[in-house]
Design a protein around this motif. Structure first.
Motif, PDB file in Angstrom:
ATOM      1  N   LYS A 194       0.704  -1.179   0.051  1.00  0.00           N
ATOM      2  CA  LYS A 194      -0.177   0.134   0.183  1.00  0.00           C
ATOM      3  C   LYS A 194       0.948   1.448   0.084  1.00  0.00           C
ATOM      4  O   LYS A 194       0.447   2.189  -0.935  1.00  0.00           O
ATOM      5  CB  LYS A 194      -0.895  -0.149   1.366  1.00  0.00           C
ATOM      6  N   GLU A 195       1.865   1.236   0.753  1.00  0.00           N
ATOM      7  CA  GLU A 195       2.762   2.736   0.962  1.00  0.00           C
ATOM      8  C   GLU A 195       3.338   2.640  -0.292  1.00  0.00           C
ATOM      9  O   GLU A 195       3.471   3.938  -0.819  1.00  0.00           O
ATOM     10  CB  GLU A 195       3.834   2.174   2.052  1.00  0.00           C
ATOM     11  N   LYS A 196       3.943   1.666  -1.060  1.00  0.00           N
ATOM     12  CA  LYS A 196       4.611   1.804  -2.537  1.00  0.00           C
ATOM     13  C   LYS A 196       3.667   2.231  -3.373  1.00  0.00           C
ATOM     14  O   LYS A 196       4.046   3.088  -4.530  1.00  0.00           O
ATOM     15  CB  LYS A 196       5.309   0.564  -2.791  1.00  0.00           C
ATOM     16  N   VAL A 197       2.360   1.635  -3.457  1.00  0.00           N
ATOM     17  CA  VAL A 197       1.417   2.352  -4.452  1.00  0.00           C
ATOM     18  C   VAL A 197       0.981   3.645  -4.124  1.00  0.00           C
ATOM     19  O   VAL A 197       0.821   4.640  -5.035  1.00  0.00           O
ATOM     20  CB  VAL A 197       0.155   1.340  -4.536  1.00  0.00           C
ATOM     21  N   MET A 198       1.136   4.057  -2.962  1.00  0.00           N
ATOM     22  CA  MET A 198       0.574   5.559  -2.580  1.00  0.00           C
ATOM     23  C   MET A 198       1.739   6.318  -2.952  1.00  0.00           C
ATOM     24  O   MET A 198       1.611   7.606  -3.401  1.00  0.00           O
ATOM     25  CB  MET A 198       0.464   5.792  -1.003  1.00  0.00           C
ATOM     26  N   THR A 199       3.038   5.757  -2.814  1.00  0.00           N
ATOM     27  CA  THR A 199       4.240   6.401  -3.386  1.00  0.00           C
ATOM     28  C   THR A 199       4.126   6.779  -5.104  1.00  0.00           C
ATOM     29  O   THR A 199       4.266   7.873  -5.655  1.00  0.00           O
ATOM     30  CB  THR A 199       5.464   6.176  -3.431  1.00  0.00           C
ATOM     31  N   LEU A 200       3.797   5.779  -5.905  1.00  0.00           N
ATOM     32  CA  LEU A 200       3.596   5.995  -7.125  1.00  0.00           C
ATOM     33  C   LEU A 200       2.618   7.112  -7.574  1.00  0.00           C
ATOM     34  O   LEU A 200       2.580   7.599  -8.501  1.00  0.00           O
ATOM     35  CB  LEU A 200       3.204   4.455  -7.629  1.00  0.00           C
ATOM     36  N   MET A 201       1.637   7.014  -6.713  1.00  0.00           N
ATOM     37  CA  MET A 201       0.430   8.151  -6.981  1.00  0.00           C
ATOM     38  C   MET A 201       1.004   9.539  -7.054  1.00  0.00           C
ATOM     39  O   MET A 201       0.429  10.390  -8.033  1.00  0.00           O
ATOM     40  CB  MET A 201      -0.790   7.977  -5.857  1.00  0.00           C
ATOM     41  N   ASN A 202       2.049   9.560  -6.319  1.00  0.00           N
ATOM     42  CA  ASN A 202       2.646  11.038  -6.512  1.00  0.00           C
ATOM     43  C   ASN A 202       4.149  11.117  -7.218  1.00  0.00           C
ATOM     44  O   ASN A 202       4.763  12.069  -7.016  1.00  0.00           O
ATOM     45  CB  ASN A 202       2.557  11.803  -5.055  1.00  0.00           C
ATOM     46  N   THR A 203       4.298  10.008  -7.914  1.00  0.00           N
ATOM     47  CA  THR A 203       5.702   9.941  -8.667  1.00  0.00           C
ATOM     48  C   THR A 203       5.269  10.105 -10.189  1.00  0.00           C
ATOM     49  O   THR A 203       4.550   9.726 -10.690  1.00  0.00           O
ATOM     50  CB  THR A 203       6.126   8.536  -8.591  1.00  0.00           C
ATOM     51  N   ASP A 204       6.057  11.245 -10.562  1.00  0.00           N
ATOM     52  CA  ASP A 204       5.990  11.572 -12.066  1.00  0.00           C
ATOM     53  C   ASP A 204       6.292  10.683 -13.083  1.00  0.00           C
ATOM     54  O   ASP A 204       7.387  10.138 -13.150  1.00  0.00           O
ATOM     55  CB  ASP A 204       6.849  13.029 -12.264  1.00  0.00           C
ATOM     56  N   LEU A 205       5.149  10.310 -13.706  1.00  0.00           N
ATOM     57  CA  LEU A 205       5.472   9.143 -14.755  1.00  0.00           C
ATOM     58  C   LEU A 205       6.354   9.643 -15.848  1.00  0.00           C
ATOM     59  O   LEU A 205       6.992   8.653 -16.364  1.00  0.00           O
ATOM     60  CB  LEU A 205       4.109   8.684 -15.246  1.00  0.00           C
ATOM     61  N   LEU A 206       6.241  10.864 -16.189  1.00  0.00           N
ATOM     62  CA  LEU A 206       7.106  11.209 -17.243  1.00  0.00           C
ATOM     63  C   LEU A 206       8.861  11.352 -16.824  1.00  0.00           C
ATOM     64  O   LEU A 206       9.494  11.000 -17.647  1.00  0.00           O
ATOM     65  CB  LEU A 206       6.705  12.550 -17.943  1.00  0.00           C
ATOM     66  N   ARG A 207       8.897  11.944 -15.876  1.00  0.00           N
ATOM     67  CA  ARG A 207      10.272  12.348 -15.464  1.00  0.00           C
ATOM     68  C   ARG A 207      10.876  11.454 -14.471  1.00  0.00           C
ATOM     69  O   ARG A 207      11.968  11.306 -14.415  1.00  0.00           O
ATOM     70  CB  ARG A 207      10.357  13.822 -14.588  1.00  0.00           C
ATOM     71  N   GLN A 208      10.158  10.291 -13.791  1.00  0.00           N
ATOM     72  CA  GLN A 208      10.510   9.568 -12.830  1.00  0.00           C
ATOM     73  C   GLN A 208      10.339   8.117 -13.499  1.00  0.00           C
ATOM     74  O   GLN A 208       9.954   7.285 -12.375  1.00  0.00           O
ATOM     75  CB  GLN A 208       9.996   9.832 -11.369  1.00  0.00           C
ATOM     76  N   GLN A 209      10.413   7.768 -14.625  1.00  0.00           N
ATOM     77  CA  GLN A 209      10.192   6.211 -15.072  1.00  0.00           C
ATOM     78  C   GLN A 209      11.128   5.321 -14.356  1.00  0.00           C
ATOM     79  O   GLN A 209      10.435   4.119 -14.001  1.00  0.00           O
ATOM     80  CB  GLN A 209      10.216   6.118 -16.592  1.00  0.00           C
ATOM     81  N   PRO A 210      12.219   5.598 -14.274  1.00  0.00           N
ATOM     82  CA  PRO A 210      13.116   4.739 -13.506  1.00  0.00           C
ATOM     83  C   PRO A 210      12.437   4.297 -12.079  1.00  0.00           C
ATOM     84  O   PRO A 210      12.643   3.201 -11.683  1.00  0.00           O
ATOM     85  CB  PRO A 210      14.553   5.297 -13.496  1.00  0.00           C
ATOM     86  N   LYS A 211      11.966   5.394 -11.379  1.00  0.00           N
ATOM     87  CA  LYS A 211      11.525   5.146  -9.832  1.00  0.00           C
ATOM     88  C   LYS A 211      10.256   4.223 -10.090  1.00  0.00           C
ATOM     89  O   LYS A 211      10.270   3.466  -9.291  1.00  0.00           O
ATOM     90  CB  LYS A 211      11.223   6.545  -9.227  1.00  0.00           C
ATOM     91  N   TRP A 212       9.532   4.418 -11.153  1.00  0.00           N
ATOM     92  CA  TRP A 212       8.168   3.560 -11.161  1.00  0.00           C
ATOM     93  C   TRP A 212       8.666   2.078 -11.338  1.00  0.00           C
ATOM     94  O   TRP A 212       8.138   1.151 -10.760  1.00  0.00           O
ATOM     95  CB  TRP A 212       7.430   4.144 -12.649  1.00  0.00           C
ATOM     96  N   LYS A 213       9.457   1.980 -12.230  1.00  0.00           N
ATOM     97  CA  LYS A 213      10.091   0.621 -12.687  1.00  0.00           C
ATOM     98  C   LYS A 213      10.699  -0.188 -11.324  1.00  0.00           C
ATOM     99  O   LYS A 213      10.322  -1.217 -10.989  1.00  0.00           O
ATOM    100  CB  LYS A 213      11.163   0.522 -13.684  1.00  0.00           C
ATOM    101  N   GLU A 214      11.354   0.785 -10.761  1.00  0.00           N
ATOM    102  CA  GLU A 214      11.956   0.112  -9.439  1.00  0.00           C
ATOM    103  C   GLU A 214      11.040  -0.146  -8.341  1.00  0.00           C
ATOM    104  O   GLU A 214      11.200  -1.192  -7.650  1.00  0.00           O
ATOM    105  CB  GLU A 214      13.017   1.247  -8.696  1.00  0.00           C
TER     106      GLU A 214
END
Length: 275
Positions: A194-214
């Motif tokens: 849940k905490e990780k999904v909530m983090t993705l909610m506020n993670t820029d999909l365009l500028r932070q794609q590596p963070k999404w993948k990680e």
């Protein structure tokens, strides 16, 4: 009495002391009368309930039974707990408790400990389903079925089977402890995802794609850890988090599309005029 004794020593020279002393004695008599009435009422109430069978522990009754086919109940009358407490307190104060009540109290105390343990187990059995995360219930199925079978196979026990009840309580404790540990473990994994999904909610999909993948990789690792701990039937739980990831992805698409022009490179346009 202490007030009167002290008053006789230090207030005897006051003209109002005899009247005050008389009032105090009258008040003491009223308290004694009230105390006697209350005790007599208490005795009468319990004796009536013992005579009618409303307050009793039939040792030949089944220790546990199922209400509406699924709720585990203990046949120990909860009123006996109050009887035991009252007898202990009144006995300390020196009240002459009738033998009929004392006999019932002795019987109640004999099985009180086992009844208390069984009541706790019954409460756990009846509420564990509500404490489980809905999508994780299939993962707890094996342990829950094991507890249900153990509970139902011993419905013929009576309160006279003291040793058998003790052994049964031990087995139930082992199963309930195991079920509680598994539920707490799964709830912990659920919170991590849940905490990780909530983090993705506020993670820029365009500028932070590596963070999404990680982060997605970390979520898959948590799922793998759950399986390594022996849990099966993860389909419902995986489907739940697939839906939540879809929501996070959809949210990012909506937010970034609205601000897409802010991220596009500058486009140079040349205007040529011809005559």
């Amino acid at each position: 009495r202490d007030v009167i004794k002290t008053g006789d020593m230090i207030l005897v020279d006051l003209t109002s002391w005899p009247t005050l002393k008389e009032d105090i004695n009258s008040f003491i008599d009223e308290i004694k009368s009230f105390q006697k009435d209350q005790f007599d009422s208490w005795c009468s109430e319990y004796i009536d309930e013992l005579d009618t069978g409303d307050l009793s522990l039939k040792t030949d009754e089944q220790v546990i039974f199922f209400e509406n086919g699924k709720l585990m109940r203990v046949s120990y009358n909860t009123k006996l707990v109050g009887l035991t407490r009252d007898c202990r307190q009144l006995g300390v104060l020196g009240f002459p408790i009738p033998q009929k009540i004392l006999k019932a109290n002795t019987l109640a105390k004999k099985f009180a400990g086992q009844a208390m343990h069984l009541s706790r187990i019954a409460s756990f059995h009846n509420t564990i389903g509500d404490r489980m995360i809905v999508s994780q219930r299939p993962m707890m199925l094996e342990a829950a079925v094991g507890l249900a079978q153990l509970v139902k196979e011993q419905t013929d026990m009576t309160w006279t089977d003291t040793e058998r009840i003790g052994s049964y309580i031990q087995k139930l404790r082992e199963h309930t402890d195991k079920l509680a540990r598994q539920n707490n473990m799964l709830a912990s994994y659920h919170k991590q995802v849940k905490e990780k999904v909530m983090t993705l909610m506020n993670t820029d999909l365009l500028r932070q794609q590596p963070k999404w993948k990680e982060t997605l990789k970390e979520i898959r690792l948590i799922m793998a850890q759950v399986e390594q701990n022996g849990f099966t039937n993860l389909k419902s739980w995986r489907a739940h988090w697939d839906r939540q990831l879809y929501k996070a992805l959809e949210h990012q698409y909506q937010v970034r599309l609205e601000a897409l022009n802010e991220h596009l490179p500058e486009i140079q346009v040349d205007l040529i005029y011809r005559q």
